[in-house]
Design a protein around this motif. Sequence first.
Motif, mmCIF file in Angstrom:
data_model
loop_
_atom_site.group_PDB
_atom_site.id
_atom_site.type_symbol
_atom_site.label_atom_id
_atom_site.label_comp_id
_atom_site.label_asym_id
_atom_site.label_seq_id
_atom_site.Cartn_x
_atom_site.Cartn_y
_atom_site.Cartn_z
ATOM 1 N N THR A 196 -5.663 22.029 -22.344
ATOM 2 C CA THR A 196 -5.843 20.632 -21.983
ATOM 3 C C THR A 196 -4.693 20.208 -21.086
ATOM 4 O O THR A 196 -3.524 20.334 -21.455
ATOM 5 C CB THR A 196 -5.869 19.729 -23.235
ATOM 6 N N GLU A 210 -6.331 15.446 -18.302
ATOM 7 C CA GLU A 210 -7.506 15.536 -19.175
ATOM 8 C C GLU A 210 -7.253 14.843 -20.510
ATOM 9 O O GLU A 210 -8.142 14.186 -21.060
ATOM 10 C CB GLU A 210 -7.869 17.003 -19.400
ATOM 11 N N THR A 270 -7.481 11.043 -19.867
ATOM 12 C CA THR A 270 -8.874 10.674 -19.621
ATOM 13 C C THR A 270 -9.670 10.675 -20.924
ATOM 14 O O THR A 270 -10.516 9.803 -21.161
ATOM 15 C CB THR A 270 -9.508 11.635 -18.604
ATOM 16 N N GLU A 294 -8.393 19.516 -7.915
ATOM 17 C CA GLU A 294 -7.947 19.729 -9.279
ATOM 18 C C GLU A 294 -6.800 20.743 -9.289
ATOM 19 O O GLU A 294 -6.823 21.722 -8.548
ATOM 20 C CB GLU A 294 -9.100 20.253 -10.148
#
Length: 243
Positions: free
Chosen positions: A2, A6, A9, A157
């Motif tokens: 993770t 992330e 979010t 990303e």
Amino acid sequence: MTTPAELFTGLLREDAAAPRITCYDDLPGPTLGERIELSGRVLGNWVSKAANALQEEHDLEPGGLVRLEVAAHWRALYWALATWSVGGGVVLGAGVDGEEDEVLLVTDDPDRLRPGPAVLVTRGALARRAAAPVPDGVMDEAAELATFGDDFTAWMEPAGSDPALVTTGRRLDHGSLVAAAGAAHPLSAGARAQLVGPGTEELLLGCLAAWSVGGSVVAHLGSPQPDVVTRRAQDEGVTATLG
């Protein structure tokens, strides 16, 4: 795996209205005495604006670095989250050998500004412009950040191996930072964890650790008296202390 972006979010999806950071400001200066609590939604708004500024104005992308010279404060937190949202790395402490020219400076100290692009942060919650003159090429955060969008989408990303946190003697990447924070600060689910007089690194890692278990952080910034900390901890429902 993770990543920090992330994790944040996910918190917004889970419960955007829950408080995620509460700051008691005991730092010398005009913000002394402030108590500010930010929900995930409000913090996310600041993160989106800062991330858009980094991406649109400074072309920051995965692998890019931001030197964060901001006192441990909620403003330092959203600039770090913005950097991670873009896919960049936060630099704290000593220099980055061979990469200094590639580092964007974000600072709350006008005396630290150097020639070239930078961001000057003003800590006061209601500030609308920097108190000191802002050199050419430097973004006055207090005056300009509000002009950026409330929604953010990263152009690219990051890879898990891209640097996320660079400090003296170590470098943590996007794939390992959240796990490292959790290992350094093991907490029970939903913890309301406090930090007393943290440095910027301790604030960032403490927040990631608490958020990774769905919790929140109460930060006492500066040097409060022990009895003041005890009273605040009771008022805030603190369940753990990060040291």
